[in-house]
Structures are given as C-alpha cells and as structure tokens.
Design an enzyme around this catalytic site. Sequence first.
Site, PDB file in Angstrom:
ATOM      1  N   HIS A   1       1.191  -1.478  -0.537  1.00  0.00           N
ATOM      2  CA  HIS A   1      -0.651  -0.263   0.006  1.00  0.00           C
ATOM      3  C   HIS A   1       0.996   1.555   0.083  1.00  0.00           C
ATOM      4  O   HIS A   1       1.904   0.879   0.393  1.00  0.00           O
ATOM      5  CB  HIS A   1      -1.100  -0.167   1.234  1.00  0.00           C
TER       6      HIS A   1
ATOM      7  N   GLU B   1      -4.819   1.800   2.076  1.00  0.00           N
ATOM      8  CA  GLU B   1      -5.002   0.987   3.951  1.00  0.00           C
ATOM      9  C   GLU B   1      -5.436   0.756   4.423  1.00  0.00           C
ATOM     10  O   GLU B   1      -6.111   0.123   5.524  1.00  0.00           O
ATOM     11  CB  GLU B   1      -3.653  -0.390   3.144  1.00  0.00           C
TER      12      GLU B   1
ATOM     13  N   ASP C   1       5.915   0.995   6.043  1.00  0.00           N
ATOM     14  CA  ASP C   1       4.419   0.702   6.806  1.00  0.00           C
ATOM     15  C   ASP C   1       4.006   1.975   5.170  1.00  0.00           C
ATOM     16  O   ASP C   1       3.434   2.759   5.704  1.00  0.00           O
ATOM     17  CB  ASP C   1       4.037   1.436   7.482  1.00  0.00           C
TER      18      ASP C   1
END
Lengths: 471, 471
Positions: free
Chosen positions: A282, A328, A294
């Site tokens: 993502h 996400e 992340d």
Amino acid sequence: MSTKPVHRVRHTLLLGALLAILPAAALSAGPDAWIDAYREPASRLVGAALADRFAWHRIAEVTDTFGPRLSGTPALDAAIEWALATMKADGLENVRAEPVMVPRWVRGRESLHVVAPFPRPLVMLGLGGSVGTPADGLEADAIVVSSFDELHQRAADVRGRIVVFDVPYTTYGETVRYRGSGASRAAALGAAAALIRSVGPMGLRTPHTGGLQYAPDAPTIPAAAVSAEDAAALHRLQSRGVRLRLKLTMEARTLPDVDSANVVGEIVGRERPHEIVALGCHYDSWDVGTGASDDAGGCIVTWEAVRLMKRLGLRPRRTVRVVLFTNEENGLRGGLGYRDRHRDQLANHVLMLESDIGLFDLQGFGFTGSDEARTVVNTVASLLNGIGLDRVLPSGGGADIGPSVEAGGIASMSLNSGGDYFLVHHTPADTVDRIDPFNVSRAVGAVAVMAYVIADLPERLGEVAGPSNGR
Amino acid sequence: MSTKPVHRVRHTLLLGALLAILPAAALSAGPDAWIDAYREPASRLVGAALADRFAWHRIAEVTDTFGPRLSGTPALDAAIEWALATMKADGLENVRAEPVMVPRWVRGRESLHVVAPFPRPLVMLGLGGSVGTPADGLEADAIVVSSFDELHQRAADVRGRIVVFDVPYTTYGETVRYRGSGASRAAALGAAAALIRSVGPMGLRTPHTGGLQYAPDAPTIPAAAVSAEDAAALHRLQSRGVRLRLKLTMEARTLPDVDSANVVGEIVGRERPHEIVALGCHYDSWDVGTGASDDAGGCIVTWEAVRLMKRLGLRPRRTVRVVLFTNEENGLRGGLGYRDRHRDQLANHVLMLESDIGLFDLQGFGFTGSDEARTVVNTVASLLNGIGLDRVLPSGGGADIGPSVEAGGIASMSLNSGGDYFLVHHTPADTVDRIDPFNVSRAVGAVAVMAYVIADLPERLGEVAGPSNGR
C-alpha cells in the site's frame, strides 16, 4: 486442478541435456529437478537486485519528496502521479491509475494536558477515524485500567471520565484490540474519551497512531494514543492515590470521500497474459510519518521485482502485475476496489503476494494455498537459499490483497519480516534511515524470483482447494 | 596538608585487635588496612540502598508529579517546595532554599514545515535561549552543510538562507559545538535561521533541545534542532538537486529573570561540622521532558545518600551536604549562586561530587584532585567492588559544582555512567521508565559510601595542590 506441474516430468526428461550445459553443482536429480531451469534467471534477478542500492534510494526518494501520504491528501495524489510517470519511464506495461473513492480523515490540531496533579503537556496522537472534542477541549478526571476486564470491574467509576488503557504491548494482534475497540467499550460505560497506550514496544516516548472502529451501539467519543511511558506514569500516579485530571483537545473530523487510485503496472505474460501473478503493497501512509516501512518499502520492492524482469528481458509466461494500493490505513478502499473492479479476473489470479510488514529482519515468505502449491512454492524458495530467504512459513496474505484473495479463492503470499517494524509502525519514526539497503535488495531479489518463476511455470500453480484448505 | 591519613598508621597498629573481632577475609594487612574500619558502615549503607526500590520510586514520584521543570516555571517552584518539605520529613538537617535569580526562557508555539518540494511538517525543538521568528514565521530556501568548514566554503550561498547543519553525532563534546555556536556562525554569514541535527545518537525521529550561545558580534537568529532522520532527508533532497524551502515559526522569547532557589539539606558533622563534603545534582530540566536522567536521578541519588546515613545513624566527622542546584540547563545560576553565597566556606569544602550523566551503564567515579587524594579515593572505592563501582577514572566534576570547584580549588568527583544517556538527553524520552531500579540503588550505595568515608576520615582529604595538578 493440477497437483504437480507437468513440467517436472518434462524437465526430468530433459535432465541429460541440461547436465551437458549447466554446472553440475547447480542441478539436482530428484523430483524438484525442474527448478534447475530457473537457476539462471533467478541468479540474474538476484544479481541485479544486489548490484546496487537503487531500491533503497527509491524508497528514500518517495518518502523524502512527498512525506506522509494519508488518503485524500495532495501528498498522496502527487506521489501517485510520480509513480505513474516513473513506472512508465521504467518501461512497465499497461501502467494506469484505477480510481477509487477514499475516506478523508483530518487530524487537525490536537493536544493532551495533565491538569492535575500538575499541569503539563503529554505527547499524543489522535487515532485515525476519531471524532474531535469540543473546540475548547474536554477536561475530565481520568481512570487508568490494565484490561477490558478491569474496565468492566470498575464500570461504576467510568461515567464522565477519560479512560486510559495502560495495556503493555505483547503482540500486535493481542494489543491492537484496545486501539480498535477501546473507545467504544469505554463509551458504552459512559466514558467521555479514551486514551490507549500505544500499540508497539516501548520506543522513545513515541505515540503510535492507527485506526479505530466505532461500534454502532455506543456513543462515538474521541480517542487518542499516548506513549507507553506516559500511560505508565499516569498509572503510577493513580496507584499513589493522586487525583488525575486530563484535558484532551482534538480537531479530528471526517470529511466527504475524495478521489484516489490504485497504481497498476505490468509485464504482460508471453503465453498466458490473462493469467496474473499480482504483487501488492500500500502506497498510502498515516499522516504522522513518511511510512517508509509501512509501506513505501513494500511498494518499491514489489515494483522493483517487475522492473528488474523488464530490464533483464525476462518475460514470463503469465502476466506479473504490481499494484500500489491506496487507503490501506484507514478504509481499505484500494483493496476493496481492486476486488470489485477485477471481479471477473479473480479466477485468473494465480497468486497474490503482499509486502507490508517491513524489511527489517527478513524471514522469507508466508504462504496460504493448497498443499500441492506449497510444494512448488517451497521448491521455488530453494532458489533463495543463497540470500537466506528460502523459508516458507504457514500463513501468507495481506490486508490489501485480502478482499480479492477471499472472493477469488486465490493462493496468497506475504514477504515476512520481524525486527523493528512494530517499534516504528504508525509513528513519525517510520523513516528510510533505519531500513538496511542490503535487506531491501534481498527482498527485491526474493520477490522477483518468486514472482517470475510462479508466473512462468508451464502449468499454473495449484489453486486453493476451498475453505477447508487450512487458511 | 597531609599526604597519608594518620589513621592508616593507627589502624595498622590496631590490626591485631581488629583481626580478633572481624572476619579475616574482610581485612587487608597492607598500607590500605585503615579502610577495614569502614567495611561495616559501607556494608550497611550498600545493604540499605539495595534493600528496596525506594530511590527509583522517588525519581518516578518527582517526574510523574511535576513533569518538566524548566527554570522559572511553576512546576520547578512546586518541585522545590516538595523537596524542601520531603527533605525535612526525611530528617535531613538545615534544610533550606538558597535563593537565586534565574533566566526565564519561554519556548511558546513552534513549528517547522517543508514548503518545497512538497509541504509537510517536520519534528523540531527550538534551542534554549533562541529568539523567535516573526509572528507569521520565516520562510527561506535551505542550504545543508556537514561542518563549519563546509559552511565557510559555501559562504556565498548562505545569505538569507536557513542553514541546516547535518552533522552526524560522534561524541557529545565534539557535536555540541554546532548547537552552541552554529546559529551565530551562520548568522555571521547572513543566514536567516539555523537548524542543527540533534546532538545525540539517532533515536526515533527524536529532536533534542539544549542551550545555544549567541556570539556578541553576530546577529541573533532563531535556531532549532531537527531529528537526525530529518536532517539526513533534507541533505538527500539537496544532493538530488531539489530546491529546498522551509518555513520556521517560533514564539521563543526570554522574559525578565525570576526567583528560584537551590535546595540544601545536610547531616551535620559530629566533629568538624564546618568542613563539608558536598553532593550535587541539578533539579531543573528542559521543558520538553521530565528530566528523569537529566537530572532528577542524580538529585535523588545524592539526596538518598544523605538520607540513608541519617536513617542508619551514621553521622560522619564532617558535614555531608546535598545541593539540588537550580538552572543548570539554561544559565548555571544555581552553581554560580552557590559559589557566591558560600565563597567564604569554599576553603572548607573537602570534596564536591556531582551526579549528572545518568544512571544507565554505571562506570564508577571520576575524580580530579591531588595524587595523594586519589590514592585515598581509590581505597575508598575498593569498598564498592561488590557492586561493581570501584573504578576511579581520571577526571571528575560537573557543571553545577564547577564554579565552586574552580574558585575554591576543591577536589571534585562525578558519578560516571554511559549507556543511553545521550540518546534521551534533552528529549521528551528522558523518563524514569528506562532507568533500571537496580542501577539507581547501586548508585545510591556508591555515593553514600564514598561521601560517608571521605567525610569521616580522621584527616581531611588531600586538597588540590594547585593549577598544575593535572585538572
């Protein structure tokens, strides 16, 4: 559905010929001898991945240039435009944005102060999706609890209070329940607001944001994360019998949905282009950090896998597709949108792989699929022994690929990692600096080899047998 | 001035008698046999220090209750009142506040944003003593340099810019020069503002505040610290040829001096009360964290040393005094005030000890004084072998005791520590959670034994011989 690739037999028959042209050490005469034909392309992919730090520098470029990329922000929009242009420049095929609507949550200004025993600010981060407080803040006595059990034992003391969940981190799965449902469980007992100890190992007074889910049957109250240190300090104050009064001010609010998009690029299969190995990640992040682990890192790794195939002229039988999913973090609209847009194609997805748990202490792959498919995957993974990534763990998947995997019964895989991921997860400290370029290159090599070989198998990878397949 | 305590001889003469009543293993027949008489009180002090976690809990109590304690704030005032009351309750003698005036620097709101290549906030902390920006902020192109040398090589590019010093941390002494003088050196070349990479090892995108010193001959420009990660990111952007534009907004300002005080408590010497062993620390902290290691911990450790003597009925020949100095961080007015107030007493200070470099990886003591005094100190330290703190390193001292030590030619000592001190120094992460209670207890035991024995020696510890003594 095939259980063993036909090409095993073919490759066994060809073994004599292969032995004549390949170094003997590279070959095995057992039932997995078919893999030998992939040693040379695998070696080229790994060699290209490890030749430089290109992938790490690209993670740095995305995160340095655009910073945080929360859904619906100009930063994510600009990062998407850059990805589309750069994928095209890389020579990927069918590069496109696939539009989806995404939530637009805005943090606004926020603060948390100790009012008593002595006024001071605490570090905090509102939870994604939280409502705000009244404009002049919400001041109340606090009650600190260690668990949902203790919350309910002290239910009579909760009304009108700010509930602080001081739950020490164990595992993400165990502890994230407090972030997800703590606010509503406190609200059901009349709490005015909820604070959770951040979900992650103790950092440097580092709060971790993340999404919450309001229950439909409880009032929606504002919720924020505090650092582990501050949660513990508030707990100590309470244990000394000190009256604890806090003031929480949050401008958080949810605006109407806005446009966003998944970014898709491919290398089109040379024989069975309609069959797809999809690699995902993502591209959005929380608003408080650059989301290097992340999940910019996962995006660059999966994208690089396809770029290297293209650069090396390795076009597999099937299409390899990279999808940079949007949203996400606070909606999963990218993953849901992909499922809906490609619903008719899901049956043609041979495998979906997601990289979204960091690039720290790489563990190999996780895989969910049929036993027969696992046997093949294990054999492919053996090509990665030289870079230490030949383990295939019992369970694989990812949030973004989840809806498609579920709807299509698709074999699913994750690139697994441990280490510092949950230390920096959803914090300002999720930066590229702490990602080892060598690990990025190893991850690229591993994903490239896995995707290339699975996409190139003469017979498609065994499909998931059904709901009883152990997922 | 004596070179060897007379009691060594006495104790040697008494050796036969002592051997009859003390365990043989506890005795040494060499020139240091005099120390044997101190084994029993030392053992009691260490035993009392290690009996519980009282000292750690007291550090927690101070930091949890009052939070940051910047000079001139109500929090420091309240913490001082608490210390006075608590010292009296502990039974310390001559407990008093010794007033000094302190600077009152106010941080106010502050922020740093990347304007280009893509807008976003960065984490930052203004430097203590900095001036503010105009109310609507200061926006300028940035130039990143790695050193003062590079600053001067690029002097022509500095005017009107925000200079970013991206100097990786080596040692505190080496790197803190950029925090101290970076702003003025950039201002001398026409810079509009200065940002420094935080002085400390890379944390979790953790900025470190700290004081700056404006040179009298350069314009005063605002200055702030950024995290190591952000400094590196800005540097990478510049190296890619990206135009880097930043906006700095700081309300920082210095108000008129206000009242504060050093807190003093004693155990009055039973034979030579006018001779003093002074134990010091600083009680103020920066405004951004609770200052558990810098330096609430040092205060509780030195205070505890005196409290335990009192509790155990161990009253040494000389007075042991604990001084919680005010305003170490941004003015040193506590240390200067002590020197001025006690100028006539300085000659009676046998030793000054400061604990202000944390309680992480304890290293023993540092000592500056005559060779003869060092011999005695080494022998006293041997009592601490069982808790691993018997090393005496070449140099001792501390900021707060510095002015008195200098003016009085007083032997000086520090409790030394390594470990994570500079990781959390001057950050919000300087909390009690990361201090090991066992280390606190060991430190208390060590300081108590050292102070008690030095204060009890029949003849006073060798004074510093003069400026040529190697300090």
